[in-house]
Design a protein around this motif. Structure first.
Motif, PDB file in Angstrom:
ATOM      1  N   MET A 278       0.817  -1.190   0.000  1.00 47.34           N
ATOM      2  CA  MET A 278       0.000   0.000   0.000  1.00 47.34           C
ATOM      3  C   MET A 278       0.865   1.262   0.000  1.00 47.34           C
ATOM      4  SD  MET A 278      -3.199   0.240  -0.153  1.00 47.34           S
ATOM      5  CE  MET A 278      -4.719   0.783   0.455  1.00 47.34           C
ATOM      6  N   ASP A 279       2.015   1.224   0.686  1.00 43.98           N
ATOM      7  CA  ASP A 279       2.894   2.383   0.747  1.00 43.98           C
ATOM      8  C   ASP A 279       3.475   2.726  -0.620  1.00 43.98           C
ATOM      9  OD1 ASP A 279       2.546   2.820   3.444  1.00 43.98           O
ATOM     10  OD2 ASP A 279       4.148   1.431   3.993  1.00 43.98           O
ATOM     11  N   ILE A 280       3.748   1.692  -1.403  1.00 42.12           N
ATOM     12  CA  ILE A 280       4.342   1.935  -2.723  1.00 42.12           C
ATOM     13  C   ILE A 280       3.361   2.684  -3.626  1.00 42.12           C
ATOM     14  CG2 ILE A 280       3.688  -0.253  -3.803  1.00 42.12           C
ATOM     15  CD1 ILE A 280       7.062   1.301  -4.275  1.00 42.12           C
ATOM     16  N   LEU A 281       2.074   2.423  -3.493  1.00 43.37           N
ATOM     17  CA  LEU A 281       1.067   3.130  -4.288  1.00 43.37           C
ATOM     18  C   LEU A 281       1.002   4.603  -3.905  1.00 43.37           C
ATOM     19  CD1 LEU A 281      -1.831   0.509  -4.456  1.00 43.37           C
ATOM     20  CD2 LEU A 281      -0.210   1.138  -6.245  1.00 43.37           C
ATOM     21  N   MET A 282       1.136   4.899  -2.623  1.00 49.28           N
ATOM     22  CA  MET A 282       1.155   6.296  -2.171  1.00 49.28           C
ATOM     23  C   MET A 282       2.384   7.032  -2.711  1.00 49.28           C
ATOM     24  SD  MET A 282      -1.518   7.105  -0.538  1.00 49.28           S
ATOM     25  CE  MET A 282      -1.076   8.565   0.362  1.00 49.28           C
TER      26      MET A 282
ATOM     27  N   ILE B 153       4.067   6.275  -5.453  1.00 47.28           N
ATOM     28  CA  ILE B 153       3.866   6.463  -6.897  1.00 47.28           C
ATOM     29  C   ILE B 153       2.883   7.602  -7.154  1.00 47.28           C
ATOM     30  CG2 ILE B 153       2.909   5.394  -8.982  1.00 47.28           C
ATOM     31  CD1 ILE B 153       4.125   2.735  -7.975  1.00 47.28           C
ATOM     32  N   LYS B 154       1.807   7.664  -6.367  1.00 44.01           N
ATOM     33  CA  LYS B 154       0.812   8.726  -6.526  1.00 44.01           C
ATOM     34  C   LYS B 154       1.430  10.092  -6.250  1.00 44.01           C
ATOM     35  CE  LYS B 154      -3.482  10.488  -4.574  1.00 44.01           C
ATOM     36  NZ  LYS B 154      -4.455  10.354  -3.500  1.00 44.01           N
ATOM     37  N   GLU B 155       2.174  10.227  -5.153  1.00 45.73           N
ATOM     38  CA  GLU B 155       2.793  11.508  -4.811  1.00 45.73           C
ATOM     39  C   GLU B 155       3.856  11.907  -5.831  1.00 45.73           C
ATOM     40  OE1 GLU B 155       3.985  12.202  -0.778  1.00 45.73           O
ATOM     41  OE2 GLU B 155       2.376  10.907  -0.030  1.00 45.73           O
ATOM     42  N   ALA B 156       4.630  10.942  -6.294  1.00 41.26           N
ATOM     43  CA  ALA B 156       5.654  11.235  -7.296  1.00 41.26           C
ATOM     44  C   ALA B 156       5.008  11.676  -8.607  1.00 41.26           C
ATOM     45  CB  ALA B 156       6.536  10.016  -7.523  1.00 41.26           C
ATOM     46  N   SER B 157       3.942  11.014  -8.999  1.00 47.68           N
ATOM     47  CA  SER B 157       3.246  11.363 -10.241  1.00 47.68           C
ATOM     48  C   SER B 157       2.625  12.750 -10.156  1.00 47.68           C
ATOM     49  CB  SER B 157       2.159  10.335 -10.559  1.00 47.68           C
ATOM     50  OG  SER B 157       2.721   9.068 -10.747  1.00 47.68           O
ATOM     51  N   LEU B 158       1.927  13.019  -9.052  1.00 47.25           N
ATOM     52  CA  LEU B 158       1.317  14.342  -8.895  1.00 47.25           C
ATOM     53  C   LEU B 158       2.375  15.442  -8.795  1.00 47.25           C
ATOM     54  CD1 LEU B 158      -1.662  13.629  -6.467  1.00 47.25           C
ATOM     55  CD2 LEU B 158      -1.780  14.302  -8.871  1.00 47.25           C
ATOM     56  N   GLY B 159       3.425  15.183  -8.055  1.00 47.93           N
ATOM     57  CA  GLY B 159       4.503  16.163  -7.935  1.00 47.93           C
ATOM     58  C   GLY B 159       5.156  16.448  -9.281  1.00 47.93           C
ATOM     59  N   SER B 160       5.408  15.408 -10.056  1.00 50.77           N
ATOM     60  CA  SER B 160       5.996  15.574 -11.386  1.00 50.77           C
ATOM     61  C   SER B 160       5.059  16.339 -12.309  1.00 50.77           C
ATOM     62  CB  SER B 160       6.316  14.217 -12.002  1.00 50.77           C
ATOM     63  OG  SER B 160       7.257  13.532 -11.228  1.00 50.77           O
TER      64      SER B 160
END
Length: 158
Positions: A1-5, A7-14
């Motif tokens: 579950m942590d890996i999805l968070m 990935i989500k934060e990295a994607s939104l930040g990018s």
């Protein structure tokens, strides 16, 4: 579950970083096109002649220098190559332009990009300009000499 968070934060930040960069780059590209089409850059480059003369370049070097400073090394080098192939620039002009633009190019774009991610613009801009100016003065005065055939020869450092 942590890996999805992550990935989500990295994607939104990018995504938001790309949006911030686009807000800066797209208007600059539009301004560049207007400046090129209406020859505004030609007019502005006339003001740079005293600067280019002070650092050992001819007045013909002011336009490629200005283009490289404003729009970056890629477009600036294109203008430099075109000016050199048309015979507008001496060998010394070419070497000094490349030396200056290596250290200090795209001053508006680069500075604004770093400001967009939180840096202080003047802390980036002023040292770049000063270091480039000093380096070109050193190269112009200590390393390069034009002989009677206008060919460049290198001096030895003393």
């Amino acid at each position: 579950m942590d890996i999805l968070m992550i990935i989500k934060e990295a994607s939104l930040g990018s995504f938001f970083s790309v949006i911030n960069i686009a807000k800066i780059v797209i208007p600059l590209m539009i301004i560049m096109e207007f400046g090129r089409n209406y020859r505004v850059i030609d007019k502005i480059s006339g003001y740079f002649e005293p600067f280019t003369n002070k650092i050992g370049m001819t007045s013909k070097a002011s336009f490629p220098l200005l283009v490289g400073l404003i729009f970056g090394i890629s477009y600036g080098s294109g203008v430099l190559i075109q000016s050199a192939s048309e015979g507008d620039l001496t060998e010394k002009d070419q070497i000094l332009l490349v030396t200056f633009l290596i250290m200090c190019h795209a001053v508006f774009e680069d500075t604004l990009l770093f400001v967009a991610i939180g840096a202080k613009g003047m802390m980036i801009l002023i040292p770049r300009i000063i270091i480039a100016f000093i380096l070109v003065l050193i190269v112009s005065k200590r390393i390069l000499n034009e002989d009677e055939n206008s060919r460049i020869r290198l001096n030895k450092f003393r």
